[in-house]
Every structure is written in structure tokens, then in C-alpha cells.
Write a protein that holds these residues in place. Structure first.
Motif, PDB file in Angstrom:
ATOM      1  N   ASN A 167     -27.358  31.299  35.289  1.00 14.18           N
ATOM      2  CA  ASN A 167     -27.569  31.021  33.916  1.00 14.18           C
ATOM      3  C   ASN A 167     -26.407  30.262  33.140  1.00 14.18           C
ATOM      4  O   ASN A 167     -25.228  30.841  32.984  1.00 14.18           O
ATOM      5  N   PRO A 168     -27.063  29.049  32.752  1.00 13.25           N
ATOM      6  CA  PRO A 168     -26.123  27.970  32.557  1.00 13.25           C
ATOM      7  C   PRO A 168     -25.067  28.406  31.064  1.00 13.25           C
ATOM      8  O   PRO A 168     -24.127  28.002  30.728  1.00 13.25           O
ATOM      9  N   ASP A 169     -25.867  29.686  30.250  1.00 15.68           N
ATOM     10  CA  ASP A 169     -25.281  29.945  29.090  1.00 15.68           C
ATOM     11  C   ASP A 169     -24.322  31.318  29.265  1.00 15.68           C
ATOM     12  O   ASP A 169     -23.992  31.765  28.490  1.00 15.68           O
ATOM     13  N   SER A 170     -24.210  31.487  30.656  1.00 14.32           N
ATOM     14  CA  SER A 170     -23.305  32.462  30.959  1.00 14.32           C
ATOM     15  C   SER A 170     -22.067  32.726  30.270  1.00 14.32           C
ATOM     16  O   SER A 170     -21.353  31.466  30.187  1.00 14.32           O
ATOM     17  N   ARG A 171     -21.395  33.698  30.121  1.00 11.77           N
ATOM     18  CA  ARG A 171     -20.084  34.069  29.517  1.00 11.77           C
ATOM     19  C   ARG A 171     -19.150  33.602  30.757  1.00 11.77           C
ATOM     20  O   ARG A 171     -17.795  33.323  30.517  1.00 11.77           O
ATOM     21  N   ALA A 172     -19.400  33.335  31.912  1.00 14.65           N
ATOM     22  CA  ALA A 172     -18.732  32.877  32.971  1.00 14.65           C
ATOM     23  C   ALA A 172     -18.064  31.455  32.884  1.00 14.65           C
ATOM     24  O   ALA A 172     -17.152  31.084  33.279  1.00 14.65           O
ATOM     25  N   ARG A 173     -18.807  30.797  32.148  1.00 13.78           N
ATOM     26  CA  ARG A 173     -18.467  29.417  31.709  1.00 13.78           C
ATOM     27  C   ARG A 173     -16.960  29.456  30.974  1.00 13.78           C
ATOM     28  O   ARG A 173     -16.093  28.588  31.317  1.00 13.78           O
ATOM     29  N   ALA A 174     -16.925  30.647  30.023  1.00 12.58           N
ATOM     30  CA  ALA A 174     -15.434  30.619  29.571  1.00 12.58           C
ATOM     31  C   ALA A 174     -14.431  31.077  30.358  1.00 12.58           C
ATOM     32  O   ALA A 174     -13.390  30.639  30.568  1.00 12.58           O
ATOM     33  N   ALA A 175     -14.802  31.956  31.265  1.00 12.35           N
ATOM     34  CA  ALA A 175     -13.885  32.523  32.357  1.00 12.35           C
ATOM     35  C   ALA A 175     -13.437  31.320  33.422  1.00 12.35           C
ATOM     36  O   ALA A 175     -12.449  31.187  33.627  1.00 12.35           O
ATOM     37  N   LEU A 176     -14.638  30.580  33.776  1.00  7.59           N
ATOM     38  CA  LEU A 176     -14.069  29.232  34.774  1.00  7.59           C
ATOM     39  C   LEU A 176     -13.171  28.129  33.824  1.00  7.59           C
ATOM     40  O   LEU A 176     -12.304  27.743  34.406  1.00  7.59           O
ATOM     41  N   GLU A 177     -13.687  28.127  32.650  1.00 10.90           N
ATOM     42  CA  GLU A 177     -12.651  27.203  31.684  1.00 10.90           C
ATOM     43  C   GLU A 177     -11.175  27.766  31.778  1.00 10.90           C
ATOM     44  O   GLU A 177     -10.329  27.021  31.965  1.00 10.90           O
ATOM     45  N   ALA A 178     -11.120  28.791  31.455  1.00 11.00           N
ATOM     46  CA  ALA A 178      -9.840  29.412  31.461  1.00 11.00           C
ATOM     47  C   ALA A 178      -9.052  29.549  32.673  1.00 11.00           C
ATOM     48  O   ALA A 178      -7.781  29.101  32.993  1.00 11.00           O
ATOM     49  N   ALA A 179      -9.945  29.848  33.735  1.00  7.04           N
ATOM     50  CA  ALA A 179      -9.173  29.800  35.114  1.00  7.04           C
ATOM     51  C   ALA A 179      -8.764  28.412  35.515  1.00  7.04           C
ATOM     52  O   ALA A 179      -7.799  28.166  35.915  1.00  7.04           O
ATOM     53  N   ASN A 180      -9.628  27.291  35.089  1.00  6.95           N
ATOM     54  CA  ASN A 180      -9.001  25.986  35.311  1.00  6.95           C
ATOM     55  C   ASN A 180      -8.008  25.719  34.665  1.00  6.95           C
ATOM     56  O   ASN A 180      -7.014  24.734  35.005  1.00  6.95           O
ATOM     57  N   SER A 181      -7.824  26.094  33.407  1.00  2.21           N
ATOM     58  CA  SER A 181      -6.729  25.935  32.687  1.00  2.21           C
ATOM     59  C   SER A 181      -5.611  26.318  33.092  1.00  2.21           C
ATOM     60  O   SER A 181      -4.428  25.720  33.114  1.00  2.21           O
ATOM     61  N   ILE A 182      -5.645  27.699  33.671  1.00  3.55           N
ATOM     62  CA  ILE A 182      -4.301  28.276  34.187  1.00  3.55           C
ATOM     63  C   ILE A 182      -3.967  27.629  35.522  1.00  3.55           C
ATOM     64  O   ILE A 182      -2.791  27.356  35.741  1.00  3.55           O
ATOM     65  N   LEU A 183      -4.824  27.251  36.400  1.00  5.68           N
ATOM     66  CA  LEU A 183      -4.479  26.608  37.385  1.00  5.68           C
ATOM     67  C   LEU A 183      -4.010  25.072  37.371  1.00  5.68           C
ATOM     68  O   LEU A 183      -3.244  24.571  38.337  1.00  5.68           O
ATOM     69  N   ASP A 184      -4.580  24.493  36.372  1.00  4.62           N
ATOM     70  CA  ASP A 184      -3.891  23.092  36.165  1.00  4.62           C
ATOM     71  C   ASP A 184      -2.693  22.793  35.303  1.00  4.62           C
ATOM     72  O   ASP A 184      -2.176  21.774  35.229  1.00  4.62           O
ATOM     73  N   PHE A 185      -2.183  24.085  34.774  1.00  8.66           N
ATOM     74  CA  PHE A 185      -0.816  24.074  34.068  1.00  8.66           C
ATOM     75  C   PHE A 185       0.210  23.963  35.149  1.00  8.66           C
ATOM     76  O   PHE A 185       0.103  24.394  36.160  1.00  8.66           O
ATOM     77  N   TYR A 186       1.124  23.096  34.821  1.00  6.60           N
ATOM     78  CA  TYR A 186       2.394  23.098  35.450  1.00  6.60           C
ATOM     79  C   TYR A 186       3.459  22.511  34.251  1.00  6.60           C
ATOM     80  O   TYR A 186       3.421  22.026  33.369  1.00  6.60           O
TER      81      TYR A 186
END
Length: 90
Positions: A64-83
Motif C-alpha cells: 500500500n503506497p499510502d501506508s503509514r509505514a512510509r512515515a515510519a520509514l522516513e523516521a527510521a532513515n532520519s535516525i540512522l542518517d543522523f550523526y
């Protein structure tokens, strides 16, 4: 109450591993339920299983391209990209 709502209630008080196992059983029976993939991804993330969480988020988005998982993935990537550059300076 839907099957997914029941699953959420059943896994709410469980530790991560038994909850992930129960959600995995649900996914085996309902592989097209993007919310279940998101739920398992969130439990994986909370348990520190970053790779598995991201894989579950991606599967939910594939379903489901409109899934709430999109926001979770963006948050995860933001956390992992932080340094913090200051952490690297002696």
C-alpha cells in the motif's frame, strides 16, 4: 473488533520477541495486510532489529503506497542518517 485490532490488543503487553512471533503468525495468514507489516516493523524497531524493521516497512509500502509505514520509514532513515560531527573531534 477486527482481527488486526485483536492482534494489537494481544501483543500490547508482550515483550518484543513473543509479540513479533505472534504478529508473524498473523502475517502468514494475512500477507496482504500492510498494517500488520507496519506493526511488526514497529516491534522490530523497538527491539533494536533495525534491518528487519526497515524490511517490514518496505513491504507495507509495497502493498500500500499510502501506508503509514512510509512515515515510519522516513523516521527510521532520519535516525540512522543522523550523526554528530562533534563526536568525531578529539
Amino acid at each position: 473488533m477486527t482481527a488486526l485490532e485483536t492482534l494489537r490488543e494481544e501483543t500490547r503487553g508482550l515483550d518484543a520477541e513473543p509479540a513479533i512471533e505472534r504478529i508473524s503468525e498473523y502475517i502468514a495468514a494475512h500477507p496482504a495486510d500492510d498494517e500488520a507489516w507496519l506493526l511488526r516493523g514497529l516491534r522490530h524497531w523497538g527491539a533494536g532489529h533495525r534491518r528487519q524493521a526497515i524490511q517490514d516497512y518496505l513491504e507495507a509500502i509495497r502493498l500500500n503506497p499510502d501506508s503509514r509505514a512510509r512515515a515510519a520509514l522516513e523516521a527510521a532513515n532520519s535516525i540512522l542518517d543522523f550523526y554528530d560531527k562533534n563526536q568525531f573531534n578529539p
